[in-house]
Design a protein around this motif. Sequence first.
Motif, PDB file in Angstrom:
ATOM      1  N   TYR A 116       0.792  -1.219  -0.091  1.00  0.00           N
ATOM      2  CA  TYR A 116      -0.061  -0.104   0.107  1.00  0.00           C
ATOM      3  C   TYR A 116       0.835   1.196  -0.059  1.00  0.00           C
ATOM      4  CZ  TYR A 116      -3.499   3.376   1.243  1.00  0.00           C
ATOM      5  OH  TYR A 116      -4.306   4.664   1.223  1.00  0.00           O
ATOM      6  N   ASN A 117       1.052   2.065  -1.370  1.00  0.00           N
ATOM      7  CA  ASN A 117       1.845   3.077  -1.268  1.00  0.00           C
ATOM      8  C   ASN A 117       3.319   3.128  -0.944  1.00  0.00           C
ATOM      9  OD1 ASN A 117      -0.653   4.396  -2.301  1.00  0.00           O
ATOM     10  ND2 ASN A 117      -1.095   5.305  -0.701  1.00  0.00           N
ATOM     11  N   LYS A 118       3.916   2.092  -1.199  1.00  0.00           N
ATOM     12  CA  LYS A 118       5.328   1.677  -0.699  1.00  0.00           C
ATOM     13  C   LYS A 118       6.145   1.630  -1.981  1.00  0.00           C
ATOM     14  CE  LYS A 118       4.950   1.184   3.777  1.00  0.00           C
ATOM     15  NZ  LYS A 118       5.501   1.712   4.660  1.00  0.00           N
ATOM     16  N   SER A 119       5.989   2.527  -2.832  1.00  0.00           N
ATOM     17  CA  SER A 119       6.847   2.595  -4.083  1.00  0.00           C
ATOM     18  C   SER A 119       8.342   2.913  -3.668  1.00  0.00           C
ATOM     19  CB  SER A 119       6.415   3.617  -4.857  1.00  0.00           C
ATOM     20  OG  SER A 119       6.307   4.926  -4.485  1.00  0.00           O
ATOM     21  N   LEU A 120       8.620   3.348  -2.480  1.00  0.00           N
ATOM     22  CA  LEU A 120      10.133   3.822  -2.169  1.00  0.00           C
ATOM     23  C   LEU A 120      10.895   2.522  -1.823  1.00  0.00           C
ATOM     24  CD1 LEU A 120       9.807   7.165  -0.078  1.00  0.00           C
ATOM     25  CD2 LEU A 120      10.416   7.204  -2.645  1.00  0.00           C
ATOM     26  N   PHE A 121      10.244   1.495  -1.496  1.00  0.00           N
ATOM     27  CA  PHE A 121      10.584   0.183  -1.113  1.00  0.00           C
ATOM     28  C   PHE A 121      10.630  -0.859  -1.777  1.00  0.00           C
ATOM     29  CE2 PHE A 121       9.592   3.244   2.513  1.00  0.00           C
ATOM     30  CZ  PHE A 121      10.858   3.457   3.110  1.00  0.00           C
ATOM     31  N   ILE A 122       9.586  -0.909  -2.573  1.00  0.00           N
ATOM     32  CA  ILE A 122       9.133  -2.391  -3.001  1.00  0.00           C
ATOM     33  C   ILE A 122      10.126  -2.990  -3.913  1.00  0.00           C
ATOM     34  CG2 ILE A 122       7.727  -1.376  -5.011  1.00  0.00           C
ATOM     35  CD1 ILE A 122       6.873  -4.450  -2.958  1.00  0.00           C
ATOM     36  N   GLU A 123      10.886  -2.249  -4.764  1.00  0.00           N
ATOM     37  CA  GLU A 123      11.979  -2.943  -5.755  1.00  0.00           C
ATOM     38  C   GLU A 123      12.764  -3.405  -4.846  1.00  0.00           C
ATOM     39  OE1 GLU A 123      14.720  -1.513  -9.317  1.00  0.00           O
ATOM     40  OE2 GLU A 123      13.593  -0.100  -8.324  1.00  0.00           O
ATOM     41  N   LYS A 124      13.272  -2.662  -3.797  1.00  0.00           N
ATOM     42  CA  LYS A 124      14.455  -3.560  -3.230  1.00  0.00           C
ATOM     43  C   LYS A 124      13.778  -4.599  -2.216  1.00  0.00           C
ATOM     44  CE  LYS A 124      17.883  -2.593   0.586  1.00  0.00           C
ATOM     45  NZ  LYS A 124      18.162  -1.515   1.464  1.00  0.00           N
ATOM     46  N   THR A 125      12.609  -4.674  -1.938  1.00  0.00           N
ATOM     47  CA  THR A 125      12.034  -5.666  -1.140  1.00  0.00           C
ATOM     48  C   THR A 125      11.689  -7.058  -2.240  1.00  0.00           C
ATOM     49  OG1 THR A 125      10.631  -4.092   0.276  1.00  0.00           O
ATOM     50  CG2 THR A 125       9.699  -6.357  -0.094  1.00  0.00           C
ATOM     51  N   LEU A 126      11.155  -6.800  -3.351  1.00  0.00           N
ATOM     52  CA  LEU A 126      11.118  -7.912  -4.291  1.00  0.00           C
ATOM     53  C   LEU A 126      12.487  -8.436  -4.716  1.00  0.00           C
ATOM     54  CD1 LEU A 126       8.132  -6.650  -6.764  1.00  0.00           C
ATOM     55  CD2 LEU A 126       8.030  -8.093  -4.693  1.00  0.00           C
ATOM     56  N   LYS A 127      13.427  -7.534  -4.951  1.00  0.00           N
ATOM     57  CA  LYS A 127      14.640  -7.991  -5.671  1.00  0.00           C
ATOM     58  C   LYS A 127      15.542  -8.746  -4.507  1.00  0.00           C
ATOM     59  CE  LYS A 127      15.235  -4.821  -9.391  1.00  0.00           C
ATOM     60  NZ  LYS A 127      16.293  -3.879 -10.074  1.00  0.00           N
ATOM     61  N   SER A 128      15.145  -8.676  -3.166  1.00  0.00           N
ATOM     62  CA  SER A 128      15.762  -9.233  -2.109  1.00  0.00           C
ATOM     63  C   SER A 128      15.472 -10.596  -1.956  1.00  0.00           C
ATOM     64  CB  SER A 128      15.415  -8.304  -0.911  1.00  0.00           C
ATOM     65  OG  SER A 128      14.213  -8.591  -0.161  1.00  0.00           O
ATOM     66  N   ILE A 145      13.911 -12.441  -4.620  1.00  0.00           N
ATOM     67  CA  ILE A 145      14.327 -12.963  -5.964  1.00  0.00           C
ATOM     68  C   ILE A 145      16.015 -13.521  -6.023  1.00  0.00           C
ATOM     69  CG2 ILE A 145      14.866 -12.660  -8.506  1.00  0.00           C
ATOM     70  CD1 ILE A 145      12.260 -10.959  -8.344  1.00  0.00           C
ATOM     71  N   ASN A 146      16.669 -12.597  -5.280  1.00  0.00           N
ATOM     72  CA  ASN A 146      18.068 -12.826  -5.104  1.00  0.00           C
ATOM     73  C   ASN A 146      18.340 -14.014  -4.404  1.00  0.00           C
ATOM     74  OD1 ASN A 146      18.379 -10.733  -6.937  1.00  0.00           O
ATOM     75  ND2 ASN A 146      19.094  -9.502  -5.477  1.00  0.00           N
ATOM     76  N   ASN A 147      17.642 -14.141  -3.172  1.00  0.00           N
ATOM     77  CA  ASN A 147      17.774 -15.180  -2.562  1.00  0.00           C
ATOM     78  C   ASN A 147      17.453 -16.517  -2.798  1.00  0.00           C
ATOM     79  OD1 ASN A 147      18.904 -14.481   0.710  1.00  0.00           O
ATOM     80  ND2 ASN A 147      17.925 -12.801  -0.001  1.00  0.00           N
ATOM     81  N   PHE A 148      16.361 -16.462  -3.663  1.00  0.00           N
ATOM     82  CA  PHE A 148      15.766 -17.666  -4.300  1.00  0.00           C
ATOM     83  C   PHE A 148      16.161 -18.130  -5.842  1.00  0.00           C
ATOM     84  CE2 PHE A 148      13.160 -17.286  -0.831  1.00  0.00           C
ATOM     85  CZ  PHE A 148      12.857 -18.309  -0.156  1.00  0.00           C
ATOM     86  N   ALA A 149      17.104 -17.474  -6.011  1.00  0.00           N
ATOM     87  CA  ALA A 149      17.694 -17.657  -7.518  1.00  0.00           C
ATOM     88  C   ALA A 149      18.145 -19.133  -7.490  1.00  0.00           C
ATOM     89  CB  ALA A 149      18.867 -16.746  -7.889  1.00  0.00           C
ATOM     90  N   GLY A 150      17.614 -19.659  -8.623  1.00  0.00           N
ATOM     91  CA  GLY A 150      17.953 -21.228  -8.986  1.00  0.00           C
ATOM     92  C   GLY A 150      16.718 -21.987  -8.952  1.00  0.00           C
ATOM     93  N   ASP A 151      16.672 -23.250  -9.781  1.00  0.00           N
ATOM     94  CA  ASP A 151      15.545 -24.062  -9.993  1.00  0.00           C
ATOM     95  C   ASP A 151      15.430 -24.874  -8.702  1.00  0.00           C
ATOM     96  OD1 ASP A 151      16.263 -24.247 -13.573  1.00  0.00           O
ATOM     97  OD2 ASP A 151      15.090 -22.675 -12.312  1.00  0.00           O
ATOM     98  N   GLU A 152      16.528 -25.151  -7.912  1.00  0.00           N
ATOM     99  CA  GLU A 152      16.334 -25.945  -6.981  1.00  0.00           C
ATOM    100  C   GLU A 152      15.441 -25.499  -5.581  1.00  0.00           C
ATOM    101  OE1 GLU A 152      19.803 -23.323  -5.805  1.00  0.00           O
ATOM    102  OE2 GLU A 152      18.796 -24.251  -7.494  1.00  0.00           O
ATOM    103  N   LEU A 153      15.275 -24.035  -5.463  1.00  0.00           N
ATOM    104  CA  LEU A 153      14.422 -23.525  -4.559  1.00  0.00           C
ATOM    105  C   LEU A 153      13.046 -22.985  -5.205  1.00  0.00           C
ATOM    106  CD1 LEU A 153      17.172 -21.817  -2.425  1.00  0.00           C
ATOM    107  CD2 LEU A 153      16.004 -23.973  -1.815  1.00  0.00           C
ATOM    108  N   LYS A 154      12.090 -23.844  -4.977  1.00  0.00           N
ATOM    109  CA  LYS A 154      10.901 -23.201  -5.777  1.00  0.00           C
ATOM    110  C   LYS A 154      10.192 -22.236  -4.595  1.00  0.00           C
ATOM    111  CE  LYS A 154      10.201 -27.453  -8.403  1.00  0.00           C
ATOM    112  NZ  LYS A 154      10.631 -26.723  -9.615  1.00  0.00           N
ATOM    113  N   SER A 155       9.875 -21.229  -5.380  1.00  0.00           N
ATOM    114  CA  SER A 155       9.143 -20.297  -4.688  1.00  0.00           C
ATOM    115  C   SER A 155       8.033 -19.426  -5.525  1.00  0.00           C
ATOM    116  CB  SER A 155       9.841 -19.164  -3.986  1.00  0.00           C
ATOM    117  OG  SER A 155      10.742 -18.345  -4.748  1.00  0.00           O
ATOM    118  N   GLU A 156       7.007 -18.656  -4.743  1.00  0.00           N
ATOM    119  CA  GLU A 156       6.316 -17.789  -5.545  1.00  0.00           C
ATOM    120  C   GLU A 156       6.060 -16.669  -4.545  1.00  0.00           C
ATOM    121  OE1 GLU A 156       2.324 -19.309  -6.008  1.00  0.00           O
ATOM    122  OE2 GLU A 156       1.908 -19.553  -3.930  1.00  0.00           O
TER     123      GLU A 156
END
Length: 283
Positions: free
Chosen positions: A9-21, A23-34
Motif C-alpha cells: 500500500y503506497n510503498k513505491s520507495l521500497f518495493i523494488e528493493k523488497t522484491l529483488k531481495s 528473488i536474489n535469495n531464491f535464485a536457482g531452480d532447486e528452490l521453488k518459490s512464488e
Amino acid sequence: MISIVVPYYNKSLFIEKTLKSIINNFAGDELKSEIIVVNDGSENSESSYLRNLIASIDDNSIKLIELDENRGVSIARNTGIEAALGDYIYFLDADDFFQCDSKKLLNDILISKFTCFFNLKINKKLFKHHLLDVQKVDEYVLVNLFKQRTIHLSNVVFHRSDLEGVYFEEGVAYGEDLFFIFKAILNKEVRFFDSSIAIYNYDGKFHPIRNSAYHLMLNEFESFEILYKSIYQAYNERVFLHNKFYNQNLHFDEKVVSNKLKIFNFFRFRVFYKLLQSIRTRF
C-alpha cells in the motif's frame, strides 16, 4: 514450495528493493518459490508504479493481486493466504527486506515439515530467542518469545498445516500480526533457528493503541495464565506510554486497565522509556 506474501500500500520507495531481495535469495531452480504481491487499493500512481516494476522484473514467480479499494493489511494478507500454493507461507511487508544466510538454510526450511522461527533483526539490531531445534510452543515458550521481543511476522515461516483455520483479524489496525502468530504456533511443534532471514525496516512511528488486538488476545488466551498476565502487563504499559506521549487520558474496560497505571513513578517511567523502541515494534 514457499509462498511469500507481500501486502502493498503506497510503498513505491521500497518495493523494488523488497522484491529483488526475495528473488536474489531464491535464485536457482532447486528452490521453488512464488511471490504474491497484494496491492491493497494503493493510489493510482503507486499502483501504476507497481505494475510497471513487476513487468520490468519479468519474473514468472511474481503474482500480482489487486484489490479494488484499500481494505487493510489483514484482508491483504488473508487474500495472499488464499492464493498461496506453497507448503510454506511467509509474510514480508513491502518495506522490509529478505536476507537469508545461505541456500542451505533455505533448503532446511523447505524440508523441515515444521513452522520455522528465526531471530528478529530490526534495522541493524538483532534480537535473539535463545531456542534451538524443535520445541513445542506452550505458554511458557510463547511468553519467553514475547518478552525477548522476537515475535514478528518477518522471522516466522509458517507450515501450511499450522494455518488451518487461522487468519488475520479483519478490522484490527494494530497487533493483528502478533495475534495471528500466537494462534498459529501455540501448542504446536516449531523448529527454531539461530539466524535471521529478514530485516524489519522500523520507521520509528509510535502508533496509537486504539483498535488493537489486545482485547482479542486477552479474550482468546484467558485460560493460559502466564501468557494472559504477560499480555495484560504489556497492554497496561502501552496505555500508560500512550497517555504520556500524547497527553491523553484513555480509559478501557476494567478487565484490561488496572490500577498500575496510577502508581507508575518517575523511575519506572524512565525504565519503560528506555524500552519504548522495543515496545513500539511489537504492536
